[in-house]
Scaffold this motif. Sequence first.
Motif, PDB file in Angstrom:
ATOM      1  N   ALA A  74     -46.931  23.124 -15.220  1.00 40.03           N
ATOM      2  CA  ALA A  74     -46.879  23.645 -13.752  1.00 40.03           C
ATOM      3  C   ALA A  74     -48.140  24.484 -13.245  1.00 40.03           C
ATOM      4  N   ASP A  75     -49.048  24.269 -13.978  1.00 41.83           N
ATOM      5  CA  ASP A  75     -50.326  24.945 -13.429  1.00 41.83           C
ATOM      6  C   ASP A  75     -51.467  24.180 -12.859  1.00 41.83           C
ATOM      7  N   THR A  76     -51.185  22.844 -12.673  1.00 44.51           N
ATOM      8  CA  THR A  76     -52.195  22.052 -12.051  1.00 44.51           C
ATOM      9  C   THR A  76     -51.672  21.121 -11.364  1.00 44.51           C
ATOM     10  N   THR A  77     -52.145  20.973 -10.075  1.00 45.70           N
ATOM     11  CA  THR A  77     -51.761  20.050  -9.134  1.00 45.70           C
ATOM     12  C   THR A  77     -52.699  19.204  -8.659  1.00 45.70           C
ATOM     13  N   TYR A  78     -52.298  17.975  -8.313  1.00 48.29           N
ATOM     14  CA  TYR A  78     -53.416  16.882  -7.768  1.00 48.29           C
ATOM     15  C   TYR A  78     -52.957  16.216  -6.454  1.00 48.29           C
ATOM     16  N   TYR A  79     -53.822  15.920  -5.676  1.00 46.90           N
ATOM     17  CA  TYR A  79     -53.261  15.236  -4.281  1.00 46.90           C
ATOM     18  C   TYR A  79     -54.241  14.320  -3.908  1.00 46.90           C
ATOM     19  N   LEU A  80     -53.696  13.280  -3.239  1.00 48.39           N
ATOM     20  CA  LEU A  80     -54.370  12.217  -2.447  1.00 48.39           C
ATOM     21  C   LEU A  80     -55.305  12.971  -1.345  1.00 48.39           C
ATOM     22  N   ASP A  81     -56.283  12.609  -1.126  1.00 45.46           N
ATOM     23  CA  ASP A  81     -57.360  13.587  -0.198  1.00 45.46           C
ATOM     24  C   ASP A  81     -56.725  13.438   1.281  1.00 45.46           C
ATOM     25  N   SER A  82     -56.136  12.476   1.533  1.00 51.25           N
ATOM     26  CA  SER A  82     -55.461  12.433   3.066  1.00 51.25           C
ATOM     27  C   SER A  82     -54.175  13.346   3.281  1.00 51.25           C
ATOM     28  N   VAL A  83     -53.545  13.737   2.019  1.00 50.64           N
ATOM     29  CA  VAL A  83     -52.516  14.863   2.241  1.00 50.64           C
ATOM     30  C   VAL A  83     -52.933  16.088   1.944  1.00 50.64           C
ATOM     31  N   LYS A  84     -54.247  16.336   1.218  1.00 52.29           N
ATOM     32  CA  LYS A  84     -54.572  17.832   0.970  1.00 52.29           C
ATOM     33  C   LYS A  84     -54.298  18.729   2.164  1.00 52.29           C
ATOM     34  N   GLY A  85     -53.782  19.897   1.984  1.00 52.57           N
ATOM     35  CA  GLY A  85     -53.711  20.942   3.040  1.00 52.57           C
ATOM     36  C   GLY A  85     -52.400  20.698   4.052  1.00 52.57           C
ATOM     37  N   ARG A  86     -51.876  19.625   3.648  1.00 54.34           N
ATOM     38  CA  ARG A  86     -50.652  19.133   4.323  1.00 54.34           C
ATOM     39  C   ARG A  86     -49.196  19.252   3.501  1.00 54.34           C
ATOM     40  N   PHE A  87     -49.365  18.612   2.306  1.00 57.35           N
ATOM     41  CA  PHE A  87     -48.398  18.488   1.428  1.00 57.35           C
ATOM     42  C   PHE A  87     -48.573  19.360   0.375  1.00 57.35           C
ATOM     43  N   THR A  88     -47.340  19.815  -0.248  1.00 56.38           N
ATOM     44  CA  THR A  88     -47.301  20.721  -1.446  1.00 56.38           C
ATOM     45  C   THR A  88     -46.509  20.141  -2.523  1.00 56.38           C
ATOM     46  N   ILE A  89     -46.798  19.812  -3.491  1.00 54.59           N
ATOM     47  CA  ILE A  89     -45.872  19.435  -4.809  1.00 54.59           C
ATOM     48  C   ILE A  89     -45.257  20.651  -5.582  1.00 54.59           C
ATOM     49  N   SER A  90     -44.351  20.835  -6.041  1.00 51.85           N
ATOM     50  CA  SER A  90     -43.840  22.146  -6.887  1.00 51.85           C
ATOM     51  C   SER A  90     -42.675  21.588  -7.543  1.00 51.85           C
ATOM     52  N   ARG A  91     -42.472  22.359  -8.802  1.00 52.95           N
ATOM     53  CA  ARG A  91     -41.440  22.066  -9.432  1.00 52.95           C
ATOM     54  C   ARG A  91     -40.494  23.412 -10.053  1.00 52.95           C
ATOM     55  N   ILE A  92     -39.340  23.185  -9.879  1.00 59.56           N
ATOM     56  CA  ILE A  92     -38.435  24.471 -10.573  1.00 59.56           C
ATOM     57  C   ILE A  92     -37.700  23.815 -11.692  1.00 59.56           C
ATOM     58  N   ASN A  93     -38.593  24.231 -12.965  1.00 58.44           N
ATOM     59  CA  ASN A  93     -37.920  23.618 -14.274  1.00 58.44           C
ATOM     60  C   ASN A  93     -36.586  24.143 -14.689  1.00 58.44           C
ATOM     61  N   ALA A  94     -36.326  25.407 -14.147  1.00 59.62           N
ATOM     62  CA  ALA A  94     -34.808  25.912 -14.669  1.00 59.62           C
ATOM     63  C   ALA A  94     -33.934  24.851 -13.929  1.00 59.62           C
ATOM     64  N   LYS A  95     -34.203  24.381 -12.926  1.00 61.72           N
ATOM     65  CA  LYS A  95     -33.059  23.446 -12.261  1.00 61.72           C
ATOM     66  C   LYS A  95     -33.404  22.001 -12.354  1.00 61.72           C
ATOM     67  N   ASN A  96     -34.481  21.805 -12.930  1.00 61.92           N
ATOM     68  CA  ASN A  96     -34.985  20.383 -12.941  1.00 61.92           C
ATOM     69  C   ASN A  96     -34.969  19.609 -11.904  1.00 61.92           C
ATOM     70  N   LEU A  97     -35.844  20.306 -10.708  1.00 61.39           N
ATOM     71  CA  LEU A  97     -36.229  19.813  -9.488  1.00 61.39           C
ATOM     72  C   LEU A  97     -37.736  19.843  -9.401  1.00 61.39           C
ATOM     73  N   LEU A  98     -37.985  18.710  -8.631  1.00 60.97           N
ATOM     74  CA  LEU A  98     -39.314  18.356  -8.123  1.00 60.97           C
ATOM     75  C   LEU A  98     -39.147  18.419  -6.756  1.00 60.97           C
ATOM     76  N   HIS A  99     -40.165  18.910  -5.929  1.00 66.55           N
ATOM     77  CA  HIS A  99     -40.171  18.989  -4.450  1.00 66.55           C
ATOM     78  C   HIS A  99     -41.627  18.373  -4.186  1.00 66.55           C
ATOM     79  N   LEU A 100     -41.600  17.916  -2.639  1.00 70.86           N
ATOM     80  CA  LEU A 100     -42.874  17.669  -2.211  1.00 70.86           C
ATOM     81  C   LEU A 100     -42.413  17.983  -0.464  1.00 70.86           C
ATOM     82  N   GLN A 101     -43.160  19.171  -0.406  1.00 69.49           N
ATOM     83  CA  GLN A 101     -42.976  19.667   1.135  1.00 69.49           C
ATOM     84  C   GLN A 101     -44.255  18.935   2.143  1.00 69.49           C
TER      85      GLN A 101
END
Length: 127
Positions: free
Chosen positions: A55-82
């Motif tokens: 959870a210390d490195t993220t990667y993005y498609l160029d066309s979504v950089k600055g608009r989309f954010t990926i994150s994870r909450i390991n304690a809840k087994n959840l992945l998000h894409l804002q």
Amino acid sequence: QVQLVESGGGLVQAGGSLRLSCAAAGRTFTAYTMGWFRECPGKEREFVAAINWGADTTYYLDSVKGRFTISRINAKNLLHLQMNSLKPEDTAVYYCAATSPYYSGTDYYTAAAYNYWGQGTQVTVSS
């Protein structure tokens, strides 16, 4: 084995926002690099974003950089894409995916790197 279930898709106007979620069940969630892909009819599945198992490195498609954010909450087994500032070209079925445990490869942007997939959630952006 990991089971993945996406939610949060829907219809939104251009410029709007959505947050996708992916709930994981099964083995230790923290061991998996997680990714989001999208697919449009007649097109190949496309990498959108990924977050490593540490959870210390993220990667993005160029066309979504600055608009989309990926994150994870390991304690809840959840992945998000804002997803902000959505555009009609973001319209697709979005899938979350998980690699094998403790993945250390460099092909995280390819579907072949992922062993487990959710069923997908539709995102439609109107102009």
